[in-house]
Design a protein around this motif. Sequence first.
Motif, PDB file in Angstrom:
ATOM      1  N   LEU A  95       0.784  -1.131  -0.103  1.00  0.00           N
ATOM      2  CA  LEU A  95       0.163   0.000   0.049  1.00  0.00           C
ATOM      3  C   LEU A  95       0.966   1.293  -0.140  1.00  0.00           C
ATOM      4  CD1 LEU A  95      -2.620  -1.143   2.972  1.00  0.00           C
ATOM      5  CD2 LEU A  95      -2.776  -1.291   0.321  1.00  0.00           C
ATOM      6  N   TYR A  96       0.450   2.200  -0.507  1.00  0.00           N
ATOM      7  CA  TYR A  96       1.181   3.488  -0.423  1.00  0.00           C
ATOM      8  C   TYR A  96       0.032   4.685  -0.251  1.00  0.00           C
ATOM      9  CZ  TYR A  96      -0.768   4.620  -5.119  1.00  0.00           C
ATOM     10  OH  TYR A  96      -1.730   4.675  -6.438  1.00  0.00           O
ATOM     11  N   TRP A  97       0.735   5.800   0.024  1.00  0.00           N
ATOM     12  CA  TRP A  97      -0.056   7.106   0.729  1.00  0.00           C
ATOM     13  C   TRP A  97       0.763   8.261   0.061  1.00  0.00           C
ATOM     14  CZ3 TRP A  97       1.561  10.749   5.063  1.00  0.00           C
ATOM     15  CH2 TRP A  97       0.499  11.637   5.277  1.00  0.00           C
ATOM     16  N   ARG A  98       0.099   8.999  -0.740  1.00  0.00           N
ATOM     17  CA  ARG A  98       0.829  10.147  -1.528  1.00  0.00           C
ATOM     18  C   ARG A  98       0.197  11.250  -1.112  1.00  0.00           C
ATOM     19  NH1 ARG A  98      -1.115   8.443  -5.878  1.00  0.00           N
ATOM     20  NH2 ARG A  98      -2.846  10.163  -5.832  1.00  0.00           N
ATOM     21  N   PRO A  99       0.539  12.048   0.031  1.00  0.00           N
ATOM     22  CA  PRO A  99       0.162  13.247   0.379  1.00  0.00           C
ATOM     23  C   PRO A  99       0.135  14.483  -0.526  1.00  0.00           C
ATOM     24  CG  PRO A  99       2.068  12.867   1.427  1.00  0.00           C
ATOM     25  CD  PRO A  99       1.862  11.743   0.896  1.00  0.00           C
ATOM     26  N   LEU A 100       1.244  14.490  -1.247  1.00  0.00           N
ATOM     27  CA  LEU A 100       1.581  15.277  -2.322  1.00  0.00           C
ATOM     28  C   LEU A 100       1.700  14.564  -3.750  1.00  0.00           C
ATOM     29  CD1 LEU A 100       3.921  17.857  -0.450  1.00  0.00           C
ATOM     30  CD2 LEU A 100       1.380  18.258  -0.900  1.00  0.00           C
ATOM     31  N   PRO A 101       1.697  15.274  -4.984  1.00  0.00           N
ATOM     32  CA  PRO A 101       1.840  14.558  -6.023  1.00  0.00           C
ATOM     33  C   PRO A 101       3.345  14.131  -6.309  1.00  0.00           C
ATOM     34  CG  PRO A 101       0.585  16.447  -6.475  1.00  0.00           C
ATOM     35  CD  PRO A 101       0.820  16.469  -4.989  1.00  0.00           C
ATOM     36  N   GLY A 102       4.277  14.937  -5.612  1.00  0.00           N
ATOM     37  CA  GLY A 102       5.692  14.781  -5.799  1.00  0.00           C
ATOM     38  C   GLY A 102       6.241  13.638  -4.616  1.00  0.00           C
ATOM     39  N   LEU A 103       5.405  13.580  -3.618  1.00  0.00           N
ATOM     40  CA  LEU A 103       5.927  12.592  -2.487  1.00  0.00           C
ATOM     41  C   LEU A 103       5.165  11.260  -2.090  1.00  0.00           C
ATOM     42  CD1 LEU A 103       7.412  12.612   0.166  1.00  0.00           C
ATOM     43  CD2 LEU A 103       5.515  13.893   1.394  1.00  0.00           C
ATOM     44  N   ARG A 104       5.673  10.233  -2.005  1.00  0.00           N
ATOM     45  CA  ARG A 104       4.937   8.948  -1.689  1.00  0.00           C
ATOM     46  C   ARG A 104       5.662   8.019  -0.732  1.00  0.00           C
ATOM     47  NH1 ARG A 104       3.219   4.350  -6.162  1.00  0.00           N
ATOM     48  NH2 ARG A 104       4.751   3.119  -5.396  1.00  0.00           N
ATOM     49  N   LEU A 105       4.909   7.415   0.187  1.00  0.00           N
ATOM     50  CA  LEU A 105       5.378   6.563   0.979  1.00  0.00           C
ATOM     51  C   LEU A 105       4.745   5.378   1.045  1.00  0.00           C
ATOM     52  CD1 LEU A 105       5.026   9.493   2.958  1.00  0.00           C
ATOM     53  CD2 LEU A 105       6.211   8.182   4.585  1.00  0.00           C
ATOM     54  N   ASP A 106       5.300   3.977   1.253  1.00  0.00           N
ATOM     55  CA  ASP A 106       4.748   2.748   1.001  1.00  0.00           C
ATOM     56  C   ASP A 106       5.386   1.702   1.858  1.00  0.00           C
ATOM     57  OD1 ASP A 106       7.279   1.234  -0.270  1.00  0.00           O
ATOM     58  OD2 ASP A 106       7.247   2.815  -1.438  1.00  0.00           O
ATOM     59  N   VAL A 107       4.398   0.725   2.116  1.00  0.00           N
ATOM     60  CA  VAL A 107       4.844  -0.513   2.772  1.00  0.00           C
ATOM     61  C   VAL A 107       4.262  -1.705   1.952  1.00  0.00           C
ATOM     62  CG1 VAL A 107       4.586   0.597   5.083  1.00  0.00           C
ATOM     63  CG2 VAL A 107       2.564  -0.311   3.765  1.00  0.00           C
ATOM     64  N   THR A 108       5.117  -2.634   1.890  1.00  0.00           N
ATOM     65  CA  THR A 108       5.140  -3.997   1.127  1.00  0.00           C
ATOM     66  C   THR A 108       5.739  -5.052   1.986  1.00  0.00           C
ATOM     67  OG1 THR A 108       7.243  -3.625   0.135  1.00  0.00           O
ATOM     68  CG2 THR A 108       5.562  -2.466  -1.107  1.00  0.00           C
ATOM     69  N   ALA A 109       5.115  -6.209   1.196  1.00  0.00           N
ATOM     70  CA  ALA A 109       5.277  -7.487   1.682  1.00  0.00           C
ATOM     71  C   ALA A 109       5.401  -8.311   0.649  1.00  0.00           C
ATOM     72  CB  ALA A 109       4.387  -7.995   2.759  1.00  0.00           C
ATOM     73  N   GLY A 110       6.356  -9.223   0.626  1.00  0.00           N
ATOM     74  CA  GLY A 110       6.446 -10.203  -0.485  1.00  0.00           C
ATOM     75  C   GLY A 110       7.006 -11.747  -0.229  1.00  0.00           C
ATOM     76  N   GLN A 111       6.819 -12.473  -1.146  1.00  0.00           N
ATOM     77  CA  GLN A 111       7.149 -13.974  -0.899  1.00  0.00           C
ATOM     78  C   GLN A 111       7.647 -14.627  -2.096  1.00  0.00           C
ATOM     79  OE1 GLN A 111       7.203 -16.028   2.108  1.00  0.00           O
ATOM     80  NE2 GLN A 111       8.229 -17.446   0.675  1.00  0.00           N
ATOM     81  N   GLN A 112       8.869 -15.125  -2.106  1.00  0.00           N
ATOM     82  CA  GLN A 112       9.432 -15.700  -3.285  1.00  0.00           C
ATOM     83  C   GLN A 112       9.794 -17.305  -2.973  1.00  0.00           C
ATOM     84  OE1 GLN A 112      13.397 -14.893  -4.552  1.00  0.00           O
ATOM     85  NE2 GLN A 112      13.059 -15.196  -6.834  1.00  0.00           N
ATOM     86  N   PHE A 113       9.258 -18.039  -3.912  1.00  0.00           N
ATOM     87  CA  PHE A 113       9.072 -19.433  -3.665  1.00  0.00           C
ATOM     88  C   PHE A 113      10.190 -20.281  -4.322  1.00  0.00           C
ATOM     89  CE2 PHE A 113       5.012 -17.421  -4.179  1.00  0.00           C
ATOM     90  CZ  PHE A 113       4.308 -17.772  -3.013  1.00  0.00           C
ATOM     91  N   GLY A 114      10.531 -21.537  -3.668  1.00  0.00           N
ATOM     92  CA  GLY A 114      11.567 -22.463  -4.050  1.00  0.00           C
ATOM     93  C   GLY A 114      12.671 -22.259  -3.181  1.00  0.00           C
ATOM     94  N   ASN A 115      13.432 -23.360  -3.192  1.00  0.00           N
ATOM     95  CA  ASN A 115      14.693 -23.572  -2.391  1.00  0.00           C
ATOM     96  C   ASN A 115      15.773 -22.420  -2.480  1.00  0.00           C
ATOM     97  OD1 ASN A 115      13.538 -25.981  -1.178  1.00  0.00           O
ATOM     98  ND2 ASN A 115      14.503 -27.280  -2.622  1.00  0.00           N
ATOM     99  N   LEU A 116      15.811 -21.940  -3.568  1.00  0.00           N
ATOM    100  CA  LEU A 116      16.768 -20.728  -3.798  1.00  0.00           C
ATOM    101  C   LEU A 116      16.228 -19.451  -3.813  1.00  0.00           C
ATOM    102  CD1 LEU A 116      18.903 -22.573  -6.699  1.00  0.00           C
ATOM    103  CD2 LEU A 116      19.318 -22.559  -4.203  1.00  0.00           C
TER     104      LEU A 116
END
Length: 281
Positions: free
Chosen positions: A244-265
């Motif tokens: 998700l991201y929050w953009r209080p101004l057109p030229g400013l953005r904050l974000d938080v993310t989560a991810g998952q990669q699969f496989g042994n490597l």
Amino acid sequence: MMPNTTTLLISAGLLLARPISTLAQTTDPNVDNADTPFIQNIRPDRPGQTVTTNMLHPGQVQLETGILRFDPTDASWGTRRTLSSALLRVGFFNHIELRASQGYLHPLPGTSVFNEANPTVGPAGFTPLTVGAKFLASTNQDARSQVVLLTEMTLRTGDASFLNKAYEPAIRLLVSQQLGARYGLEANVGFRQRGFQAADTKLGQYLGTLALNGPLGGNFGFFTEAYTTWQRSTRFLPGLTSGLYWRPLPGLRLDVTAGQQFGNLGTGFTLGGGLSVRLPK
């Protein structure tokens, strides 16, 4: 009858020409697209694997910073590591954007820096610097459909604890399609290798991504992507990233993310956040 019919047809055509022309202009998907939120609002190249087709205009400067917690593929690096990163983008002339990125791999708590006497402690400190450029392949920088070419080179810089450093050339094709005035669909296909010899291509890594981003109401929005990496001799390593991201101004953005990669490597579960700033707007 024939002259009268011809006169009527010509008159009707002249009467309809103007409204048809106006309608054609209003339905052109690229007319006034530069004023849409998708073009006006900041579009950073983080936080996932997908690089956007967004090109800064000449004189614009954009800084993108982030922090990521991840599981290293190399067990000697430890069970969990933290990587801070920064990307500087500068708009240049002739539809070119110059870029430089570097990360900082935080040391493991309670351990010393990598050295010959302690080889099990992974590298830490500044990672090798990567420089590159975006080149617009489309004809219009604000069009709803975009094609951009990204070239990069990772240099042999960074902390001495990063062993076996080599020049790493990379190339990536970026494609996007604007959906409505605020949504965007992005896709990447790229290749990176270590060194310049023909044999190095066999160990090079391919990357494919597909991402969707858009608003959730007000100044909030979402980002989600599916991606995979592979080599000639290894299987696909797919992964997902969402945030998700929050953009209080057109030229400013904050974000938080989560991810998952699969496989042994794969890098396993990731969790991150970031801040992006564009000047001038």
